[in-house]
Design a protein around this motif. Sequence first.
Motif, PDB file in Angstrom:
ATOM      1  N   SER A  56     -10.434   6.427   7.323  1.00 30.39           N
ATOM      2  CA  SER A  56     -10.684   7.862   7.009  1.00 30.39           C
ATOM      3  C   SER A  56     -11.037   8.626   8.067  1.00 30.39           C
ATOM      4  CB  SER A  56     -11.649   7.744   5.776  1.00 30.39           C
ATOM      5  OG  SER A  56     -12.949   7.229   6.303  1.00 30.39           O
ATOM      6  N   ALA A  57     -11.723   8.255   9.066  1.00 32.52           N
ATOM      7  CA  ALA A  57     -12.302   9.128   9.902  1.00 32.52           C
ATOM      8  C   ALA A  57     -11.204   9.956  10.816  1.00 32.52           C
ATOM      9  CB  ALA A  57     -13.124   8.325  11.074  1.00 32.52           C
ATOM     10  N   SER A  58      -9.909   9.444  10.613  1.00 28.89           N
ATOM     11  CA  SER A  58      -8.802  10.388  11.257  1.00 28.89           C
ATOM     12  C   SER A  58      -7.941  11.175  10.587  1.00 28.89           C
ATOM     13  CB  SER A  58      -8.226   9.412  12.360  1.00 28.89           C
ATOM     14  OG  SER A  58      -7.439   8.228  11.520  1.00 28.89           O
ATOM     15  N   THR A  59      -8.012  10.811   9.090  1.00 31.87           N
ATOM     16  CA  THR A  59      -6.932  11.334   8.341  1.00 31.87           C
ATOM     17  C   THR A  59      -7.484  12.692   7.664  1.00 31.87           C
ATOM     18  OG1 THR A  59      -7.881  10.160   6.346  1.00 31.87           O
ATOM     19  CG2 THR A  59      -6.445   8.847   7.630  1.00 31.87           C
ATOM     20  N   GLY A  60      -8.647  12.902   7.465  1.00 34.83           N
ATOM     21  CA  GLY A  60      -9.014  14.118   6.643  1.00 34.83           C
ATOM     22  C   GLY A  60      -8.848  13.888   5.328  1.00 34.83           C
ATOM     23  N   TRP A  61      -8.402  12.558   4.635  1.00 28.71           N
ATOM     24  CA  TRP A  61      -8.086  12.257   3.272  1.00 28.71           C
ATOM     25  C   TRP A  61      -9.346  11.047   3.104  1.00 28.71           C
ATOM     26  CZ3 TRP A  61      -2.568  11.640   5.124  1.00 28.71           C
ATOM     27  CH2 TRP A  61      -1.836  12.653   5.057  1.00 28.71           C
ATOM     28  N   GLU A  62     -10.529  11.488   3.119  1.00 30.44           N
ATOM     29  CA  GLU A  62     -11.599  10.753   3.045  1.00 30.44           C
ATOM     30  C   GLU A  62     -11.609  10.328   1.684  1.00 30.44           C
ATOM     31  OE1 GLU A  62     -14.292  12.998   5.153  1.00 30.44           O
ATOM     32  OE2 GLU A  62     -13.384  12.739   7.218  1.00 30.44           O
ATOM     33  N   PHE A 104      -3.190  17.403  -4.750  1.00 29.25           N
ATOM     34  CA  PHE A 104      -3.353  16.079  -4.177  1.00 29.25           C
ATOM     35  C   PHE A 104      -4.675  15.816  -4.575  1.00 29.25           C
ATOM     36  CE2 PHE A 104      -4.568  13.519  -0.601  1.00 29.25           C
ATOM     37  CZ  PHE A 104      -3.808  12.502  -0.600  1.00 29.25           C
ATOM     38  N   ASP A 105      -4.654  14.541  -5.162  1.00 30.90           N
ATOM     39  CA  ASP A 105      -6.201  14.240  -5.642  1.00 30.90           C
ATOM     40  C   ASP A 105      -6.450  13.100  -4.673  1.00 30.90           C
ATOM     41  OD1 ASP A 105      -8.535  13.193  -6.933  1.00 30.90           O
ATOM     42  OD2 ASP A 105      -7.425  13.308  -8.785  1.00 30.90           O
ATOM     43  N   VAL A 106      -7.402  13.360  -4.117  1.00 33.67           N
ATOM     44  CA  VAL A 106      -8.209  12.501  -2.879  1.00 33.67           C
ATOM     45  C   VAL A 106      -8.799  11.190  -3.660  1.00 33.67           C
ATOM     46  CG1 VAL A 106     -10.400  13.642  -2.708  1.00 33.67           C
ATOM     47  CG2 VAL A 106      -9.176  12.180  -0.741  1.00 33.67           C
ATOM     48  N   HIS A 107      -9.286  11.379  -4.854  1.00 34.45           N
ATOM     49  CA  HIS A 107     -10.026  10.375  -5.392  1.00 34.45           C
ATOM     50  C   HIS A 107      -8.676   9.187  -6.077  1.00 34.45           C
ATOM     51  CE1 HIS A 107     -14.131  11.999  -5.770  1.00 34.45           C
ATOM     52  NE2 HIS A 107     -13.344  13.076  -5.848  1.00 34.45           N
ATOM     53  N   ASP A 108      -7.826  10.081  -6.627  1.00 30.26           N
ATOM     54  CA  ASP A 108      -6.689   8.853  -6.860  1.00 30.26           C
ATOM     55  C   ASP A 108      -6.031   8.409  -5.851  1.00 30.26           C
ATOM     56  OD1 ASP A 108      -5.043   8.126  -9.151  1.00 30.26           O
ATOM     57  OD2 ASP A 108      -3.466   9.691  -8.779  1.00 30.26           O
ATOM     58  N   TYR A 109      -6.033   9.146  -4.584  1.00 28.39           N
ATOM     59  CA  TYR A 109      -5.508   8.355  -3.542  1.00 28.39           C
ATOM     60  C   TYR A 109      -6.336   7.127  -3.134  1.00 28.39           C
ATOM     61  CZ  TYR A 109      -5.154   7.971   1.709  1.00 28.39           C
ATOM     62  OH  TYR A 109      -5.200   7.568   3.051  1.00 28.39           O
ATOM     63  N   ALA A 110      -7.481   7.407  -2.947  1.00 27.84           N
ATOM     64  CA  ALA A 110      -8.198   6.243  -2.577  1.00 27.84           C
ATOM     65  C   ALA A 110      -8.343   5.109  -3.686  1.00 27.84           C
ATOM     66  CB  ALA A 110      -9.910   6.867  -2.443  1.00 27.84           C
ATOM     67  N   ASP A 111      -8.202   5.573  -4.937  1.00 28.51           N
ATOM     68  CA  ASP A 111      -8.354   4.689  -5.957  1.00 28.51           C
ATOM     69  C   ASP A 111      -7.000   3.739  -5.649  1.00 28.51           C
ATOM     70  OD1 ASP A 111      -9.263   3.206  -8.454  1.00 28.51           O
ATOM     71  OD2 ASP A 111      -7.253   3.993  -9.243  1.00 28.51           O
ATOM     72  N   HIS A 112      -5.822   4.123  -5.519  1.00 26.44           N
ATOM     73  CA  HIS A 112      -4.610   3.569  -5.345  1.00 26.44           C
ATOM     74  C   HIS A 112      -4.722   2.592  -4.364  1.00 26.44           C
ATOM     75  CE1 HIS A 112      -2.827   6.304  -8.430  1.00 26.44           C
ATOM     76  NE2 HIS A 112      -1.768   5.585  -8.052  1.00 26.44           N
ATOM     77  N   LEU A 113      -5.265   2.795  -3.239  1.00 28.38           N
ATOM     78  CA  LEU A 113      -5.378   2.189  -1.865  1.00 28.38           C
ATOM     79  C   LEU A 113      -6.491   1.310  -2.058  1.00 28.38           C
ATOM     80  CD1 LEU A 113      -4.554   4.377   1.111  1.00 28.38           C
ATOM     81  CD2 LEU A 113      -3.030   2.351   0.181  1.00 28.38           C
ATOM     82  N   GLY A 168       0.789  -1.157  -0.054  1.00 28.56           N
ATOM     83  CA  GLY A 168       0.034   0.023   0.058  1.00 28.56           C
ATOM     84  C   GLY A 168       0.894   1.467   0.028  1.00 28.56           C
ATOM     85  N   ALA A 169       1.868   1.344   0.693  1.00 30.42           N
ATOM     86  CA  ALA A 169       2.726   2.471   0.925  1.00 30.42           C
ATOM     87  C   ALA A 169       3.586   2.668  -0.550  1.00 30.42           C
ATOM     88  CB  ALA A 169       3.961   2.225   1.922  1.00 30.42           C
ATOM     89  N   ARG A 170       3.856   1.602  -1.237  1.00 33.63           N
ATOM     90  CA  ARG A 170       4.476   1.742  -2.478  1.00 33.63           C
ATOM     91  C   ARG A 170       3.432   1.971  -3.636  1.00 33.63           C
ATOM     92  NH1 ARG A 170       6.885  -3.235  -0.829  1.00 33.63           N
ATOM     93  NH2 ARG A 170       5.436  -4.199  -1.945  1.00 33.63           N
ATOM     94  N   GLU A 171       2.058   1.927  -3.131  1.00 35.41           N
ATOM     95  CA  GLU A 171       1.063   2.307  -4.267  1.00 35.41           C
ATOM     96  C   GLU A 171       0.884   3.745  -4.261  1.00 35.41           C
ATOM     97  OE1 GLU A 171      -0.586   0.775  -6.858  1.00 35.41           O
ATOM     98  OE2 GLU A 171       0.490  -0.909  -6.706  1.00 35.41           O
ATOM     99  N   ILE A 172       0.969   4.435  -2.848  1.00 37.28           N
ATOM    100  CA  ILE A 172       0.697   5.882  -3.003  1.00 37.28           C
ATOM    101  C   ILE A 172       2.069   6.587  -2.772  1.00 37.28           C
ATOM    102  CG2 ILE A 172      -1.512   5.391  -2.003  1.00 37.28           C
ATOM    103  CD1 ILE A 172      -0.269   6.359   0.676  1.00 37.28           C
ATOM    104  N   ALA A 173       3.226   6.004  -3.168  1.00 41.48           N
ATOM    105  CA  ALA A 173       4.337   6.833  -2.894  1.00 41.48           C
ATOM    106  C   ALA A 173       4.649   7.906  -3.426  1.00 41.48           C
ATOM    107  CB  ALA A 173       5.728   5.813  -3.108  1.00 41.48           C
ATOM    108  N   ASP A 174       4.156   7.705  -4.876  1.00 40.72           N
ATOM    109  CA  ASP A 174       4.505   9.065  -6.109  1.00 40.72           C
ATOM    110  C   ASP A 174       3.272   9.931  -5.936  1.00 40.72           C
ATOM    111  OD1 ASP A 174       6.730   7.845  -6.628  1.00 40.72           O
ATOM    112  OD2 ASP A 174       5.965   6.495  -8.056  1.00 40.72           O
ATOM    113  N   LEU A 175       2.269   9.806  -5.144  1.00 38.54           N
ATOM    114  CA  LEU A 175       1.012  10.554  -5.375  1.00 38.54           C
ATOM    115  C   LEU A 175       1.172  12.087  -4.574  1.00 38.54           C
ATOM    116  CD1 LEU A 175      -1.851   8.277  -4.230  1.00 38.54           C
ATOM    117  CD2 LEU A 175      -0.888   9.201  -6.558  1.00 38.54           C
TER     118      LEU A 175
END
Length: 99
Positions: free
Chosen positions: A90-96, A71-80, A48-55
């Motif tokens: 998501s409740a604690s991150t702000g990047w829901e 920072f595209d939250v849709h792209d972030y969510a899709d990668h994960l 998971g870390a490698r999937e979002i590394a370049d975002l």
Amino acid sequence: MPVPGLHVYELPEHLREEGDGAANPWRLGHHSGLALAAFPSKEDALRGAREIADLTDWTRGAGDISADPSFDVHDYADHLTGRTNALLVSASTGWEEPA
């Protein structure tokens, strides 16, 4: 540290909740202490870390990242969720995950 600014760690048993929390004890977190996603294994969390590394530059503060228009939250969510077996914390991150 799998990606600068990100951490992979296992929740202690006494902090694991019934259901998804117990089945997914490994966390991918931001260096600020915010949990981003839960995983069933360390290997899954590292993937998971490698999937979002370049975002984004994960060494920046969480507020800077979430306020950054590039920072595209849709792209972030899709990668994960689309490329790994992550459960977003998501409740604690702000990047829901977008609705």
